[in-house]
Design a protein around this motif. Sequence first.
Motif, PDB file in Angstrom:
ATOM      1  N   ASP A  67       0.832  -1.213   0.000  1.00  0.00           N
ATOM      2  CA  ASP A  67       0.000   0.000   0.000  1.00  0.00           C
ATOM      3  C   ASP A  67       0.864   1.260   0.000  1.00  0.00           C
ATOM      4  N   VAL A  68       1.966   1.208   0.746  1.00  0.00           N
ATOM      5  CA  VAL A  68       2.879   2.355   0.780  1.00  0.00           C
ATOM      6  C   VAL A  68       3.507   2.551  -0.605  1.00  0.00           C
ATOM      7  N   ILE A  69       3.859   1.462  -1.227  1.00  0.00           N
ATOM      8  CA  ILE A  69       4.459   1.539  -2.567  1.00  0.00           C
ATOM      9  C   ILE A  69       3.454   2.110  -3.564  1.00  0.00           C
ATOM     10  N   LYS A  70       2.228   1.626  -3.516  1.00  0.00           N
ATOM     11  CA  LYS A  70       1.193   2.104  -4.432  1.00  0.00           C
ATOM     12  C   LYS A  70       0.901   3.593  -4.203  1.00  0.00           C
ATOM     13  N   LYS A  71       0.882   3.993  -2.936  1.00  0.00           N
ATOM     14  CA  LYS A  71       0.606   5.395  -2.610  1.00  0.00           C
ATOM     15  C   LYS A  71       1.711   6.303  -3.159  1.00  0.00           C
ATOM     16  N   GLU A  72       2.943   5.861  -2.994  1.00  0.00           N
ATOM     17  CA  GLU A  72       4.070   6.639  -3.508  1.00  0.00           C
ATOM     18  C   GLU A  72       4.014   6.719  -5.028  1.00  0.00           C
ATOM     19  N   ILE A 109       9.732   1.300 -11.649  1.00  0.00           N
ATOM     20  CA  ILE A 109      10.352   0.456 -10.626  1.00  0.00           C
ATOM     21  C   ILE A 109       9.362   0.116  -9.518  1.00  0.00           C
ATOM     22  N   LEU A 110       8.604   1.119  -9.069  1.00  0.00           N
ATOM     23  CA  LEU A 110       7.616   0.878  -8.021  1.00  0.00           C
ATOM     24  C   LEU A 110       6.539  -0.102  -8.489  1.00  0.00           C
ATOM     25  N   GLY A 111       6.146   0.006  -9.763  1.00  0.00           N
ATOM     26  CA  GLY A 111       5.179  -0.942 -10.318  1.00  0.00           C
ATOM     27  C   GLY A 111       5.708  -2.362 -10.293  1.00  0.00           C
ATOM     28  N   LYS A 112       7.003  -2.515 -10.583  1.00  0.00           N
ATOM     29  CA  LYS A 112       7.615  -3.842 -10.552  1.00  0.00           C
ATOM     30  C   LYS A 112       7.694  -4.376  -9.124  1.00  0.00           C
ATOM     31  N   ARG A 113       7.880  -3.479  -8.164  1.00  0.00           N
ATOM     32  CA  ARG A 113       7.905  -3.911  -6.765  1.00  0.00           C
ATOM     33  C   ARG A 113       6.546  -4.449  -6.325  1.00  0.00           C
ATOM     34  N   VAL A 114       5.486  -3.776  -6.754  1.00  0.00           N
ATOM     35  CA  VAL A 114       4.138  -4.262  -6.434  1.00  0.00           C
ATOM     36  C   VAL A 114       3.894  -5.614  -7.104  1.00  0.00           C
ATOM     37  N   GLU A 115       4.339  -5.719  -8.356  1.00  0.00           N
ATOM     38  CA  GLU A 115       4.192  -6.987  -9.089  1.00  0.00           C
ATOM     39  C   GLU A 115       4.952  -8.105  -8.371  1.00  0.00           C
ATOM     40  N   LYS A 174      10.867   6.616 -14.488  1.00  0.00           N
ATOM     41  CA  LYS A 174      11.621   5.398 -14.165  1.00  0.00           C
ATOM     42  C   LYS A 174      11.270   4.905 -12.772  1.00  0.00           C
ATOM     43  N   ARG A 175      11.104   5.850 -11.835  1.00  0.00           N
ATOM     44  CA  ARG A 175      10.716   5.463 -10.474  1.00  0.00           C
ATOM     45  C   ARG A 175       9.342   4.799 -10.464  1.00  0.00           C
ATOM     46  N   ILE A 176       8.422   5.345 -11.230  1.00  0.00           N
ATOM     47  CA  ILE A 176       7.074   4.762 -11.311  1.00  0.00           C
ATOM     48  C   ILE A 176       7.146   3.337 -11.861  1.00  0.00           C
TER      49      ILE A 176
END
Length: 278
Positions: free
Chosen positions: A156-161, A186-192, A182-184
């Motif tokens: 949830d923290v990752i998605k919010k960021e 990377i964050l999408g890959k972290r959620v995945e 690029k950050r977006i």
Amino acid sequence: MAEDKNGGEINYLKEAFHWQYNKIVLAGAVAFAAVSVSALPLLLGAGLELIYLSTIPNNSRFQRLIRSRKYEQEKAERQKSLSALFYELPAEMRARYANLDNICKGIRANYTRLTSTSQMFVDQMEDKLEGLSQSYIRLLNSAFHHREYLRATNPDVIKKECAQLQKDLDSDPPKVQEINRKRIEILGKRVEKYEKVKENCEVIDAQCAAIEDVLQLIRDQSVTMHDPQQISDHLDNLVKDVEQTEETVREVESIFDISPLASPEFETGSVTRNRVRG
């Protein structure tokens, strides 16, 4: 063809040369030559060594001995690796493995009551039970590391960021936009990654529960054993399922670098539950 622990064929010539007694004889020839101040012991030793190396590596008894020693070495290394995985586990998971081990002991005890004509199933059963016990430890260890990762990660923290970056993207300067895109990503890959690891954890939990259930069923059936072949078939099917699950787990772990399975060999099998008990 026998293979060494690195996956290649055993070099019997090399094994014969490094054989302890061969080295003792060679050292003795060198020492005798030094004491006698003569090259004759070296020449005799070299001749005997050539005869030795031309015959012993092809000797079937020597080859069986080397294969047996290699097998024992690999078994000891495997047990050491599994012990390391076992002691990484929290107490409740160790207790869970101890319970499974007791179930396997019960199956073995019941198999000893088989008639002599059915003893052929004993060795087959022993190999399968040992393999399943080893797989169970590996799966428990993977489940433990998966849960540690999930506990340390808040999607949830990752998605919010990610949402905040996306919201501010149009108002950012061009250079900042490039970095934040690029950050977006990377964050999408972290959620995945989180979702895939969570799914993988459920598969592992289900397969561990399946191992427990099937082995408990086999123990119950082995009490009044009338058809050992049926029990052997149960084990065969369970082994195939576990191999499939371990292969799937390894594939995910290789992608996401989550505690790789320790030992080698293994696809998503039949799963009967969605949670690990204990």
